[in-house]
Motif scaffolding. Sequence first.
Motif, PDB file in Angstrom:
ATOM      1  N   GLY A 256       6.944 -72.521  31.432  1.00 22.47           N
ATOM      2  CA  GLY A 256       7.088 -73.209  30.164  1.00 22.47           C
ATOM      3  C   GLY A 256       6.353 -74.525  30.074  1.00 22.47           C
ATOM      4  N   PHE A 257       5.729 -74.943  31.151  1.00 21.29           N
ATOM      5  CA  PHE A 257       4.964 -76.177  31.122  1.00 21.29           C
ATOM      6  C   PHE A 257       4.021 -76.205  32.315  1.00 21.29           C
ATOM      7  CE2 PHE A 257       6.897 -78.808  34.513  1.00 21.29           C
ATOM      8  CZ  PHE A 257       7.978 -78.003  34.840  1.00 21.29           C
ATOM      9  N   SER A 258       3.056 -77.115  32.250  1.00 23.98           N
ATOM     10  CA  SER A 258       2.106 -77.287  33.330  1.00 23.98           C
ATOM     11  C   SER A 258       2.577 -78.396  34.267  1.00 23.98           C
ATOM     12  CB  SER A 258       0.732 -77.651  32.757  1.00 23.98           C
ATOM     13  OG  SER A 258      -0.149 -78.040  33.783  1.00 23.98           O
ATOM     14  N   LEU A 259       2.293 -78.229  35.545  1.00 27.09           N
ATOM     15  CA  LEU A 259       2.668 -79.251  36.521  1.00 27.09           C
ATOM     16  C   LEU A 259       1.653 -80.381  36.634  1.00 27.09           C
ATOM     17  CD1 LEU A 259       4.014 -77.110  39.504  1.00 27.09           C
ATOM     18  CD2 LEU A 259       5.341 -78.508  37.919  1.00 27.09           C
ATOM     19  N   ASP A 260       0.542 -80.245  35.937  1.00 27.92           N
ATOM     20  CA  ASP A 260      -0.594 -81.131  36.179  1.00 27.92           C
ATOM     21  C   ASP A 260      -0.250 -82.617  36.139  1.00 27.92           C
ATOM     22  OD1 ASP A 260      -3.541 -79.379  35.042  1.00 27.92           O
ATOM     23  OD2 ASP A 260      -1.676 -78.612  35.858  1.00 27.92           O
ATOM     24  N   TYR A 261       0.602 -83.017  35.229  1.00 27.78           N
ATOM     25  CA  TYR A 261       0.830 -84.443  35.035  1.00 27.78           C
ATOM     26  C   TYR A 261       2.218 -84.883  35.470  1.00 27.78           C
ATOM     27  CZ  TYR A 261      -3.388 -83.664  32.372  1.00 27.78           C
ATOM     28  OH  TYR A 261      -4.650 -83.289  31.996  1.00 27.78           O
ATOM     29  N   TYR A 262       2.784 -84.121  36.380  1.00 26.06           N
ATOM     30  CA  TYR A 262       4.118 -84.450  36.856  1.00 26.06           C
ATOM     31  C   TYR A 262       4.112 -84.766  38.351  1.00 26.06           C
ATOM     32  CZ  TYR A 262       6.287 -82.686  32.579  1.00 26.06           C
ATOM     33  OH  TYR A 262       6.677 -82.499  31.277  1.00 26.06           O
ATOM     34  N   ILE A 263       4.944 -85.713  38.716  1.00 24.20           N
ATOM     35  CA  ILE A 263       5.282 -85.825  40.126  1.00 24.20           C
ATOM     36  C   ILE A 263       6.316 -84.745  40.430  1.00 24.20           C
ATOM     37  CG2 ILE A 263       4.800 -88.295  40.222  1.00 24.20           C
ATOM     38  CD1 ILE A 263       7.857 -88.761  40.171  1.00 24.20           C
ATOM     39  N   ILE A 264       6.311 -84.287  41.656  1.00 29.19           N
ATOM     40  CA  ILE A 264       7.222 -83.218  42.044  1.00 29.19           C
ATOM     41  C   ILE A 264       7.961 -83.639  43.307  1.00 29.19           C
ATOM     42  CG2 ILE A 264       7.439 -80.784  42.635  1.00 29.19           C
ATOM     43  CD1 ILE A 264       4.575 -80.465  41.426  1.00 29.19           C
ATOM     44  N   GLY A 265       9.245 -83.428  43.311  1.00 29.76           N
ATOM     45  CA  GLY A 265      10.039 -83.807  44.456  1.00 29.76           C
ATOM     46  C   GLY A 265      10.927 -82.686  44.939  1.00 29.76           C
ATOM     47  N   TRP A 266      11.251 -82.760  46.207  1.00 40.94           N
ATOM     48  CA  TRP A 266      12.266 -81.896  46.801  1.00 40.94           C
ATOM     49  C   TRP A 266      13.419 -82.778  47.263  1.00 40.94           C
ATOM     50  CZ3 TRP A 266      12.511 -76.686  46.829  1.00 40.94           C
ATOM     51  CH2 TRP A 266      11.333 -75.950  46.620  1.00 40.94           C
ATOM     52  N   PHE A 267      14.604 -82.378  46.915  1.00 42.68           N
ATOM     53  CA  PHE A 267      15.820 -83.059  47.318  1.00 42.68           C
ATOM     54  C   PHE A 267      16.729 -82.027  47.982  1.00 42.68           C
ATOM     55  CE2 PHE A 267      15.443 -87.178  45.132  1.00 42.68           C
ATOM     56  CZ  PHE A 267      14.341 -86.930  44.347  1.00 42.68           C
ATOM     57  N   ARG A 268      17.705 -82.508  48.713  1.00 43.07           N
ATOM     58  CA  ARG A 268      18.649 -81.581  49.316  1.00 43.07           C
ATOM     59  C   ARG A 268      20.044 -82.186  49.277  1.00 43.07           C
ATOM     60  NH1 ARG A 268      16.687 -81.906  55.683  1.00 43.07           N
ATOM     61  NH2 ARG A 268      17.492 -84.014  56.132  1.00 43.07           N
ATOM     62  N   GLN A 269      21.023 -81.296  49.304  1.00 42.16           N
ATOM     63  CA  GLN A 269      22.408 -81.736  49.281  1.00 42.16           C
ATOM     64  C   GLN A 269      23.244 -80.804  50.141  1.00 42.16           C
ATOM     65  OE1 GLN A 269      24.120 -82.120  45.354  1.00 42.16           O
ATOM     66  NE2 GLN A 269      25.658 -83.566  46.122  1.00 42.16           N
ATOM     67  N   ALA A 270      23.871 -81.393  51.124  1.00 43.90           N
ATOM     68  CA  ALA A 270      24.794 -80.663  51.985  1.00 43.90           C
ATOM     69  C   ALA A 270      26.203 -80.878  51.458  1.00 43.90           C
ATOM     70  CB  ALA A 270      24.671 -81.157  53.419  1.00 43.90           C
ATOM     71  N   PRO A 271      27.124 -79.987  51.747  1.00 43.95           N
ATOM     72  CA  PRO A 271      28.503 -80.135  51.268  1.00 43.95           C
ATOM     73  C   PRO A 271      29.100 -81.475  51.667  1.00 43.95           C
ATOM     74  CG  PRO A 271      28.182 -77.945  52.162  1.00 43.95           C
ATOM     75  CD  PRO A 271      26.939 -78.719  52.478  1.00 43.95           C
ATOM     76  N   GLY A 272      29.678 -82.160  50.710  1.00 49.60           N
ATOM     77  CA  GLY A 272      30.323 -83.424  50.985  1.00 49.60           C
ATOM     78  C   GLY A 272      29.397 -84.609  51.126  1.00 49.60           C
ATOM     79  N   ARG A 273      28.116 -84.377  50.900  1.00 43.46           N
ATOM     80  CA  ARG A 273      27.144 -85.457  51.050  1.00 43.46           C
ATOM     81  C   ARG A 273      26.371 -85.668  49.752  1.00 43.46           C
ATOM     82  NH1 ARG A 273      24.070 -85.417  56.710  1.00 43.46           N
ATOM     83  NH2 ARG A 273      23.784 -87.550  55.968  1.00 43.46           N
ATOM     84  N   ALA A 274      25.821 -86.859  49.621  1.00 39.00           N
ATOM     85  CA  ALA A 274      25.024 -87.169  48.439  1.00 39.00           C
ATOM     86  C   ALA A 274      23.685 -86.437  48.503  1.00 39.00           C
ATOM     87  CB  ALA A 274      24.796 -88.670  48.347  1.00 39.00           C
ATOM     88  N   ARG A 275      23.121 -86.208  47.338  1.00 40.95           N
ATOM     89  CA  ARG A 275      21.799 -85.587  47.288  1.00 40.95           C
ATOM     90  C   ARG A 275      20.768 -86.593  47.797  1.00 40.95           C
ATOM     91  NH1 ARG A 275      20.248 -81.950  42.150  1.00 40.95           N
ATOM     92  NH2 ARG A 275      22.301 -81.176  42.795  1.00 40.95           N
ATOM     93  N   GLU A 276      19.921 -86.162  48.689  1.00 42.62           N
ATOM     94  CA  GLU A 276      18.940 -87.062  49.279  1.00 42.62           C
ATOM     95  C   GLU A 276      17.524 -86.555  49.049  1.00 42.62           C
ATOM     96  OE1 GLU A 276      18.558 -87.386  53.514  1.00 42.62           O
ATOM     97  OE2 GLU A 276      19.277 -85.334  53.869  1.00 42.62           O
ATOM     98  N   GLY A 277      16.601 -87.489  48.950  1.00 39.32           N
ATOM     99  CA  GLY A 277      15.202 -87.138  48.777  1.00 39.32           C
ATOM    100  C   GLY A 277      14.600 -86.643  50.073  1.00 39.32           C
TER     101      GLY A 277
END
Length: 123
Positions: free
Chosen positions: A25-46
């Motif tokens: 639905g859109f192009s990635l060309d002009y976006y920054i892209i990140g991966w984050f993760r979240q384990a049970p009971g923990r905050a989402r981290e970059g």
Amino acid sequence: VQLQASGGGLVQPGGSLNLSCTASGFSLDYYIIGWFRQAPGRAREGVSCISDSDDTTQYGDSVKGRFTISRDNAKKTVYLQMNNLRFEDSAAYYCAVGRSTGCHLLRYEYDYWGQGTQVTVSS
């Protein structure tokens, strides 16, 4: 606008996985892209991010030297190659896109999020 993450699974310590995140639905060309993760009971981290302009990358301290982020704008896909996986890498991994100057592992810089893909590191 949709982001579809895939590639998670069960892997032994020391193993590898390659996560993918494909945009529709859109192009990635002009976006920054990140991966984050979240384990049970923990905050989402970059985990990692890649800029839109010059493919500058950032990594969280715990994954430096083990994970590699890359993007293929033509395929509207970003990848996260994860090597030498550890027990503590187990989490749901999320991809996200945003617009910013350079990329940073800051959640508020990302506007659209995909659903998570589960990574489990276990012997």
